[in-house]
Motif scaffolding. Sequence first.
Motif, mmCIF file in Angstrom:
data_model
loop_
_atom_site.group_PDB
_atom_site.id
_atom_site.type_symbol
_atom_site.label_atom_id
_atom_site.label_comp_id
_atom_site.label_asym_id
_atom_site.label_seq_id
_atom_site.Cartn_x
_atom_site.Cartn_y
_atom_site.Cartn_z
ATOM 1 N N ALA A 72 0.902 -1.134 -0.016
ATOM 2 C CA ALA A 72 0.044 -0.045 -0.028
ATOM 3 C C ALA A 72 0.849 1.234 -0.097
ATOM 4 C CB ALA A 72 -1.055 0.048 1.241
ATOM 5 N N LYS A 73 2.092 1.275 1.038
ATOM 6 C CA LYS A 73 2.659 2.326 0.920
ATOM 7 C C LYS A 73 3.593 2.504 -0.510
ATOM 8 C CE LYS A 73 3.806 2.327 5.782
ATOM 9 N NZ LYS A 73 4.999 2.129 6.859
ATOM 10 N N LEU A 74 3.817 1.546 -1.254
ATOM 11 C CA LEU A 74 4.490 1.593 -2.385
ATOM 12 C C LEU A 74 3.695 2.175 -3.443
ATOM 13 C CD1 LEU A 74 7.042 0.869 -4.176
ATOM 14 C CD2 LEU A 74 6.155 -1.218 -4.664
ATOM 15 N N GLN A 75 2.349 1.828 -3.336
ATOM 16 C CA GLN A 75 1.338 2.184 -4.388
ATOM 17 C C GLN A 75 1.166 3.671 -4.196
ATOM 18 O OE1 GLN A 75 0.004 0.758 -6.897
ATOM 19 N NE2 GLN A 75 -1.305 2.556 -7.661
ATOM 20 N N ARG A 82 6.710 9.927 -5.547
ATOM 21 C CA ARG A 82 8.077 9.907 -4.668
ATOM 22 C C ARG A 82 9.123 8.638 -4.854
ATOM 23 N NH1 ARG A 82 6.419 8.689 -0.020
ATOM 24 N NH2 ARG A 82 3.771 8.558 -0.447
ATOM 25 N N LEU A 83 8.790 8.089 -5.850
ATOM 26 C CA LEU A 83 9.649 6.922 -6.273
ATOM 27 C C LEU A 83 10.752 7.453 -7.282
ATOM 28 C CD1 LEU A 83 7.233 4.038 -6.872
ATOM 29 C CD2 LEU A 83 8.742 4.340 -4.974
ATOM 30 N N PRO A 124 18.071 13.753 -8.213
ATOM 31 C CA PRO A 124 17.308 13.272 -9.447
ATOM 32 C C PRO A 124 16.638 14.477 -10.195
ATOM 33 C CG PRO A 124 16.259 13.175 -7.418
ATOM 34 C CD PRO A 124 17.667 13.505 -7.103
ATOM 35 N N ILE A 125 16.429 14.382 -11.366
ATOM 36 C CA ILE A 125 15.530 15.490 -12.340
ATOM 37 C C ILE A 125 14.133 14.923 -11.845
ATOM 38 C CG2 ILE A 125 17.321 15.584 -13.978
ATOM 39 C CD1 ILE A 125 15.746 13.910 -15.731
ATOM 40 N N ALA A 170 15.270 9.881 -12.030
ATOM 41 C CA ALA A 170 14.398 10.722 -11.936
ATOM 42 C C ALA A 170 13.077 10.416 -11.174
ATOM 43 C CB ALA A 170 13.725 10.866 -13.463
ATOM 44 N N ILE A 171 12.535 11.376 -10.638
ATOM 45 C CA ILE A 171 11.106 11.431 -9.969
ATOM 46 C C ILE A 171 10.095 11.487 -10.738
ATOM 47 C CG2 ILE A 171 9.748 12.327 -8.145
ATOM 48 C CD1 ILE A 171 12.355 13.035 -6.663
ATOM 49 N N ILE A 172 9.056 10.801 -11.023
ATOM 50 C CA ILE A 172 8.213 10.778 -11.962
ATOM 51 C C ILE A 172 7.057 11.558 -11.319
ATOM 52 C CG2 ILE A 172 6.141 9.702 -13.531
ATOM 53 C CD1 ILE A 172 8.321 7.637 -13.844
#
Length: 374
Positions: A72-75, A82-83, A124-125, A170-172
């Motif tokens: 759940a935290k990953l989702q 934040r990934l 990261p960008i 990168a961060i999406i």
Amino acid sequence: MAKRRKLVAPSSADLSKLEEEFRRETSVPEPAASQVRGVAPIAKIAAEAAAVSQPASAADRARQAQLEASEAKLQEAETDGRLLVDIPVGEIDADAMVRDRAALDADDMLELRLSISANGLRLPIEVYELPASDRMDSPRYGLLSGYRRLMAVRELLGLTEEAQFKSIRAIIRPPAETDAAFVAMVEENEVRSELSHFERGRIAVISAQQGAFLNVEDAVNKLFATGSKAKRSKVRSFALIFEELGDMLEFPDALSEKRGLKLAQALRQGGETRIRNGLAAASSATADEEWAVIDGVISTLDAPERDPKRGGRPRTTPPASGWRDAETLVTSNGITIRRQADADGYSLRFEGRQLDGEMMENLLEEIRVFLERP
């Protein structure tokens, strides 16, 4: 009376036949047959149901709950942007948004390339996923922030062809409205490497032209919402310079705050045409030479151009600048400053047609900086 049927006991052959048919219909494959032999069907069903409903141990239940919470935290992290992920540099459109950086300094870029080559990418960008309808065979992501870092990694890939530079960390970020994207870009660059005065004005104008904001005023107020009122006033001045002279200036980023405010004031007084004509007629190799041309034109703006063939009274010589008395100072552009003292302190009065609200805001900011100087 009905005639009763006489019952006849089955013969041994009949019993053997019945037993054979029963075995054939109720037989189960080995080794299951040996396991259930002698067990009633209802008992077998009850045993299977009990095995299915047998509760897991406390340790197993704790591990399962931990896995579900981690998932759940990953989702949630993925949804919130934040990934950290590694994205091929070719999958990023660096020009999906108009950049607030007007130019890249060669020395700064060399230093950045050397740093990334030696230590890797420390920050990261930020990117956002482009709509599928806009992608086709184009890059999948649009660059939000980190233009210099992306350019440095691409240059390193071209120079070395090493696999480590084929992708970038990168961060999406989740999709955002255009105005929020511009705000995020400006905030990131203000923190990482402060924008020049001209770059701030430029991005305010361009973002407004692209429809992200209602107008330049709205763009300045939202892009620099955390800045002081005086800072936003300066951004508006440089936005005016970009609008009026952006296509003429060779060294716009070299404009200092003082020079820029003086130029903006001249533009508000209607000096655009004369300044443009002056720049078009001159050839400037340096920023100082370009400013000398501009400053020379500004110095003539107090006197409107007059046809020498026409008559009229001679032009009145403007009063000389300097102190008139111990309490009165006249500046070179005709502004009079009067000082008064009373029991509570000092007060200053400013007079002159060049004065406006924006100039006074800038002046107050300069006074504040001077008084707070250690």
